[in-house]
Design a protein around this motif. Structure first.
Motif, short mmCIF file in Angstrom:
data_model
loop_
_atom_site.label_atom_id
_atom_site.label_comp_id
_atom_site.label_asym_id
_atom_site.label_seq_id
_atom_site.Cartn_x
_atom_site.Cartn_y
_atom_site.Cartn_z
N ARG A 73 0.90 -1.03 -0.29
CA ARG A 73 0.19 -0.01 0.01
C ARG A 73 1.02 1.38 -0.02
O ARG A 73 0.45 2.18 -0.44
CB ARG A 73 -0.94 0.27 1.29
N ARG A 84 4.80 3.02 -4.82
CA ARG A 84 4.32 3.87 -5.92
C ARG A 84 3.37 3.12 -6.97
O ARG A 84 3.69 1.81 -6.88
CB ARG A 84 5.54 4.37 -6.53
N SER A 85 2.48 3.83 -7.27
CA SER A 85 1.62 2.88 -8.34
C SER A 85 2.43 2.72 -9.65
O SER A 85 2.02 1.63 -10.21
CB SER A 85 0.24 3.89 -8.88
N HIS A 86 3.46 3.24 -10.13
CA HIS A 86 3.90 2.91 -11.32
C HIS A 86 5.18 2.87 -11.43
O HIS A 86 6.03 3.57 -10.60
CB HIS A 86 3.78 4.07 -12.58
N ASP A 96 5.46 -0.88 -15.87
CA ASP A 96 4.65 -0.17 -17.13
C ASP A 96 5.12 -0.24 -18.52
O ASP A 96 4.29 -0.62 -19.25
CB ASP A 96 4.94 1.36 -16.71
N ARG A 131 -6.97 -0.72 -11.98
CA ARG A 131 -6.56 0.42 -12.80
C ARG A 131 -5.16 0.45 -12.93
O ARG A 131 -4.47 0.91 -13.63
CB ARG A 131 -7.02 1.75 -12.10
N THR A 132 -4.45 0.02 -11.94
CA THR A 132 -3.01 -0.15 -11.68
C THR A 132 -2.41 -1.55 -11.07
O THR A 132 -3.16 -2.22 -10.46
CB THR A 132 -2.26 0.98 -10.53
N GLU A 133 -1.27 -1.90 -11.46
CA GLU A 133 -0.67 -3.00 -10.65
C GLU A 133 -0.66 -2.89 -9.18
O GLU A 133 -0.96 -3.93 -8.48
CB GLU A 133 0.84 -3.27 -11.24
N LYS A 134 -0.31 -1.82 -8.55
CA LYS A 134 -0.41 -1.50 -7.09
C LYS A 134 -1.77 -1.91 -6.75
O LYS A 134 -1.75 -2.91 -5.75
CB LYS A 134 -0.10 -0.16 -6.84
N GLN A 135 -2.93 -1.28 -7.23
CA GLN A 135 -4.14 -1.51 -6.84
C GLN A 135 -4.36 -3.31 -6.92
O GLN A 135 -5.03 -3.97 -6.05
CB GLN A 135 -5.27 -0.85 -7.50
N SER A 179 2.49 -7.85 -12.91
CA SER A 179 2.62 -7.74 -11.52
C SER A 179 3.81 -8.32 -10.70
O SER A 179 4.10 -7.64 -9.61
CB SER A 179 1.31 -8.74 -10.75
N TRP A 181 6.13 -5.44 -11.29
CA TRP A 181 5.74 -4.41 -10.30
C TRP A 181 6.20 -4.60 -8.63
O TRP A 181 6.94 -3.78 -7.93
CB TRP A 181 4.42 -4.19 -10.21
#
Length: 132
Positions: free
Chosen positions: A17, A20-22, A27, A42-46, A84, A87
């Motif tokens: 959590r 970073r998202s990206h 990417d 929406r993102t690999e983080k999410q 993923s 990431w």
């Protein structure tokens, strides 16, 4: 929480959590190769924060399980999404040269299962947990 070479899925999700998202290689993989067909985030983080958190539960629908999986190591080793995995490696802070090698191996591997295997041959769970 953490024991030796593992930690709970909930603890790992919590750590993710704060990342970073990206990141560059995950990417780039999404842009050049594509994403797993089962990713709806929406993102690999999410995607990864939710996926690791959900593994500690019985899940829902297609992702239901008879027994919750509380091992982040097992979840990492079963993950079938190359973007993923990249990431996670980037979020864990692995050296760029290692992530770059895994990216290239995944890109050349072909389908998503071979790509994930290629990444895990270069980036093991032990490397992830040691970097965190």
């Amino acid at each position: 929480m953490a024991s030796g070479n593992d930690m709970s899925c909930a603890a790992f999700s919590h750590l993710l959590r704060f990342k970073r998202s990206h990141y560059p290689y995950s990417d780039k993989y999404l842009q050049e190769v594509g994403n797993s067909p089962d990713s709806h985030a929406r993102t690999e983080k999410q995607h990864m924060v939710q996926w690791f958190a959900d593994n500690a539960t019985h899940g829902l629908g297609a992702y239901s399980r008879q027994r919750p999986n509380n091992s982040a190591k097992n979840c990492y080793n079963k993950l079938e999404n190359a973007a993923s995995l990249l990431w996670i490696a980037e979020a864990a802070g692995l050296e760029e040269s290692i992530v770059a090698a895994a990216f290239e191996a995944a890109r050349q591997a072909g389908d998503h299962r071979r790509a994930c295997g290629a990444i895990r041959r270069i980036i093991t769970w032990s490397m992830i947990i040691e970097s965190l």
